[in-house]
Design a protein around this motif. Structure first.
Motif, PDB file in Angstrom:
ATOM      1  N   LEU A 182     -47.933 -43.676 -20.764  1.00 34.80           N
ATOM      2  CA  LEU A 182     -47.987 -42.844 -21.962  1.00 34.80           C
ATOM      3  C   LEU A 182     -48.500 -43.633 -23.158  1.00 34.80           C
ATOM      4  CD1 LEU A 182     -47.412 -40.169 -23.386  1.00 34.80           C
ATOM      5  CD2 LEU A 182     -45.071 -40.982 -23.791  1.00 34.80           C
ATOM      6  N   CYS A 206     -43.872 -44.315 -19.194  1.00 36.61           N
ATOM      7  CA  CYS A 206     -43.926 -43.096 -18.388  1.00 36.61           C
ATOM      8  C   CYS A 206     -45.359 -42.829 -17.952  1.00 36.61           C
ATOM      9  CB  CYS A 206     -43.392 -41.911 -19.175  1.00 36.61           C
ATOM     10  SG  CYS A 206     -41.637 -42.026 -19.604  1.00 36.61           S
ATOM     11  N   ILE A 252     -48.565 -40.737 -16.688  1.00 34.08           N
ATOM     12  CA  ILE A 252     -49.113 -39.410 -16.991  1.00 34.08           C
ATOM     13  C   ILE A 252     -50.347 -39.161 -16.142  1.00 34.08           C
ATOM     14  CG2 ILE A 252     -50.170 -37.936 -18.750  1.00 34.08           C
ATOM     15  CD1 ILE A 252     -47.240 -38.407 -19.265  1.00 34.08           C
ATOM     16  N   THR A 253     -50.371 -38.015 -15.475  1.00 34.04           N
ATOM     17  CA  THR A 253     -51.579 -37.515 -14.821  1.00 34.04           C
ATOM     18  C   THR A 253     -51.913 -36.198 -15.492  1.00 34.04           C
ATOM     19  OG1 THR A 253     -51.104 -38.573 -12.698  1.00 34.04           O
ATOM     20  CG2 THR A 253     -52.614 -36.686 -12.681  1.00 34.04           C
ATOM     21  N   ALA A 254     -53.019 -36.167 -16.172  1.00 30.41           N
ATOM     22  CA  ALA A 254     -53.290 -34.983 -16.995  1.00 30.41           C
ATOM     23  C   ALA A 254     -54.776 -34.806 -17.228  1.00 30.41           C
ATOM     24  CB  ALA A 254     -52.580 -35.103 -18.331  1.00 30.41           C
ATOM     25  N   LEU A 286     -48.100 -32.880 -23.231  1.00 29.79           N
ATOM     26  CA  LEU A 286     -47.556 -34.180 -22.865  1.00 29.79           C
ATOM     27  C   LEU A 286     -46.045 -34.221 -23.050  1.00 29.79           C
ATOM     28  CD1 LEU A 286     -50.260 -36.534 -24.451  1.00 29.79           C
ATOM     29  CD2 LEU A 286     -49.899 -36.090 -22.014  1.00 29.79           C
ATOM     30  N   SER A 291     -43.932 -32.271 -20.482  1.00 26.42           N
ATOM     31  CA  SER A 291     -43.810 -32.922 -19.177  1.00 26.42           C
ATOM     32  C   SER A 291     -42.785 -34.047 -19.191  1.00 26.42           C
ATOM     33  CB  SER A 291     -45.173 -33.469 -18.736  1.00 26.42           C
ATOM     34  OG  SER A 291     -45.552 -34.566 -19.551  1.00 26.42           O
ATOM     35  N   LEU A 292     -42.408 -34.514 -20.376  1.00 26.72           N
ATOM     36  CA  LEU A 292     -41.474 -35.631 -20.503  1.00 26.72           C
ATOM     37  C   LEU A 292     -40.145 -35.221 -21.123  1.00 26.72           C
ATOM     38  CD1 LEU A 292     -43.991 -38.264 -21.916  1.00 26.72           C
ATOM     39  CD2 LEU A 292     -43.037 -38.207 -19.607  1.00 26.72           C
ATOM     40  N   CYS A 337     -38.334 -41.836 -19.443  1.00 25.45           N
ATOM     41  CA  CYS A 337     -38.436 -41.393 -18.046  1.00 25.45           C
ATOM     42  C   CYS A 337     -37.069 -41.420 -17.382  1.00 25.45           C
ATOM     43  CB  CYS A 337     -39.379 -42.312 -17.265  1.00 25.45           C
ATOM     44  SG  CYS A 337     -41.019 -42.437 -18.030  1.00 25.45           S
ATOM     45  N   ASN A 395     -43.508 -39.379 -12.411  1.00 22.08           N
ATOM     46  CA  ASN A 395     -44.947 -39.316 -12.656  1.00 22.08           C
ATOM     47  C   ASN A 395     -45.293 -37.911 -13.116  1.00 22.08           C
ATOM     48  OD1 ASN A 395     -47.673 -39.562 -12.783  1.00 22.08           O
ATOM     49  ND2 ASN A 395     -48.001 -39.988 -10.617  1.00 22.08           N
ATOM     50  N   PRO A 396     -45.108 -37.577 -14.394  1.00 25.61           N
ATOM     51  CA  PRO A 396     -45.401 -36.233 -14.893  1.00 25.61           C
ATOM     52  C   PRO A 396     -46.877 -35.881 -14.672  1.00 25.61           C
ATOM     53  CG  PRO A 396     -44.173 -37.514 -16.500  1.00 25.61           C
ATOM     54  CD  PRO A 396     -44.636 -38.470 -15.440  1.00 25.61           C
ATOM     55  N   THR A 397     -47.124 -34.622 -14.407  1.00 23.57           N
ATOM     56  CA  THR A 397     -48.496 -34.175 -14.211  1.00 23.57           C
ATOM     57  C   THR A 397     -48.786 -33.017 -15.146  1.00 23.57           C
ATOM     58  OG1 THR A 397     -48.492 -34.835 -11.897  1.00 23.57           O
ATOM     59  CG2 THR A 397     -50.159 -33.224 -12.561  1.00 23.57           C
TER      60      THR A 397
END
Length: 353
Positions: A276, A301, A303-305, A319, A322-323, A341, A347-349
């Motif tokens: 992040l 944390c 991030i896949t975005a 963002l 997702s967290l 986290c 692994n938030p997406t």
């Protein structure tokens, strides 16, 4: 009789150099306008002009234009033409100034300095260039006055209403926008200025570059301690009652472009297992806005975005959601808060194309 003669008359009156007859004409005009109070409708305004014209001409004819000796035809014509222009061309302007007392001194000085005035009477934006190449986008019902040829050491315009400026950079000839009680000083940048009635509320927002905004209460356009410095995507609102400046971010921040560029650089906001903190740094660089993570536990944390097509605040909302975090704008900065986290493997997406 032309406009230059009239400018000269007003300048001489302001400097105390008028003849008795010229002084009487100007002062009689002001007195009669004061007697009629608040602004009138268009038809009533025409009637008022006619009434003032008749009153001035009646008084002038008996008291000043027919002294103990015969007045020449040329002198009589000069006085009549001067009064006619003042009545027909300045009645509306006078009423505007009565409702906008903060700009009276500016307007008087501008007239004496040979400024020209342009008013947008249409329903669409008017775009034109000043003599230095500066581009002005004048909003409907707005007015701007400027010199055909700017002074050697500075460029000055007076604005009533709203306009967007793309100022040509000249380091030795700064550009000043006077709006009521507020002055905006730039060297070369693009920005909006919006002034409300009387200059009591003014908003300046910057698109590119940097500007200083301050109260017009110091000689030689010196920036006062109460002034602020703005950069891209920042704005300031001035309250005339409290005489305070309040800074914040513009409603829709855009990706900033470098000086001289015609468009913002292409940016990719597609992230794959990115920490992040790196996502935040990319947003800060792109928008020129400081984003603070209140809790360091958020930094790592992953991030896949894909948030390429969203405006900045939507990017942040995605963002944060997702967290289980949230963000808020504080002045010209953004604060992100959250517990961090839940585990090292989180692994938030965010995939929003």
């Amino acid at each position: 009789m032309n406009k230059q003669h009239l400018r000269t008359l007003l300048a001489r009156y302001r400097g105390g150099d008028c003849t008795e007859r010229e002084k009487y004409l100007v002062e009689q005009w002001f007195v009669m306008l004061d007697e009629h109070g608040e602004p009138l409708s268009g038809y009533e305004g025409v009637q008022l002009e006619e009434k003032i014209w008749n009153q001035i001409m009646g008084n002038t004819t008996h008291e000043t234009m027919v002294p103990t000796r015969m007045v020449s035809f040329y002198s009589r014509y000069w006085a009549v033409a001067a009064v006619f222009f003042l009545v027909s061309g300045w009645v509306g302007y006078y009423y505007y100034q009565k409702l906008n007392p903060a700009s009276v001194e500016q307007a008087t000085a501008a007239q004496a300095a040979g400024f020209v005035t342009r008013t947008n009477k249409t329903s669409t934006m008017e775009v034109f260039q000043l003599s230095d190449g500066t581009e002005v986008h004048l909003s409907p019902a707005s007015r701007i006055s400027y010199q055909v040829v700017f002074e050697e050491k500075k460029r000055t315009v007076n604005l009533a209403g709203k306009a967007f400026f793309k100022v040509v950079k000249r380091a030795n000839q700064p550009f000043f926008v006077h709006t009521g009680e507020v002055v905006t000083k730039v060297l070369g940048t693009s920005f909006w200025v919006a002034g409300q009635r009387g200059g009591q509320a003014v908003e300046v927002s910057v698109v590119t570059g940097k500007v200083s905004v301050f109260q017009e209460n110091e000689p030689n356009d010196q920036v006062t301690k109460s002034g602020v410095i703005l950069t891209a995507n920042q704005k300031v609102q001035y309250n005339g009652e409290s005489r305070a400046f309040v800074t914040s971010l513009v409603a829709n921040p855009i990706v900033i472009r470098t000086e001289g560029a015609t468009a913002a650089p292409e940016q990719s906001f597609v992230f794959e297992d990115a920490a992040l903190i790196h996502v935040i740094q990319k947003l800060e660089q792109a928008y020129g806005i400081e984003i603070i993570l209140e809790n360091e536990a958020l930094s790592g944390c992953l991030i896949t975005a894909d948030i390429n097509s969203q405006p900045l605040f939507t990017k942040l909302e995605l963002l944060c959601s997702s967290l289980n975090a949230r963000y808020e704008v504080r002045g010209t900065k953004i604060l992100v808060t959250g517990k961090g986290c839940l585990s090292d493997h989180l692994n938030p997406t965010v995939d929003m194309k």
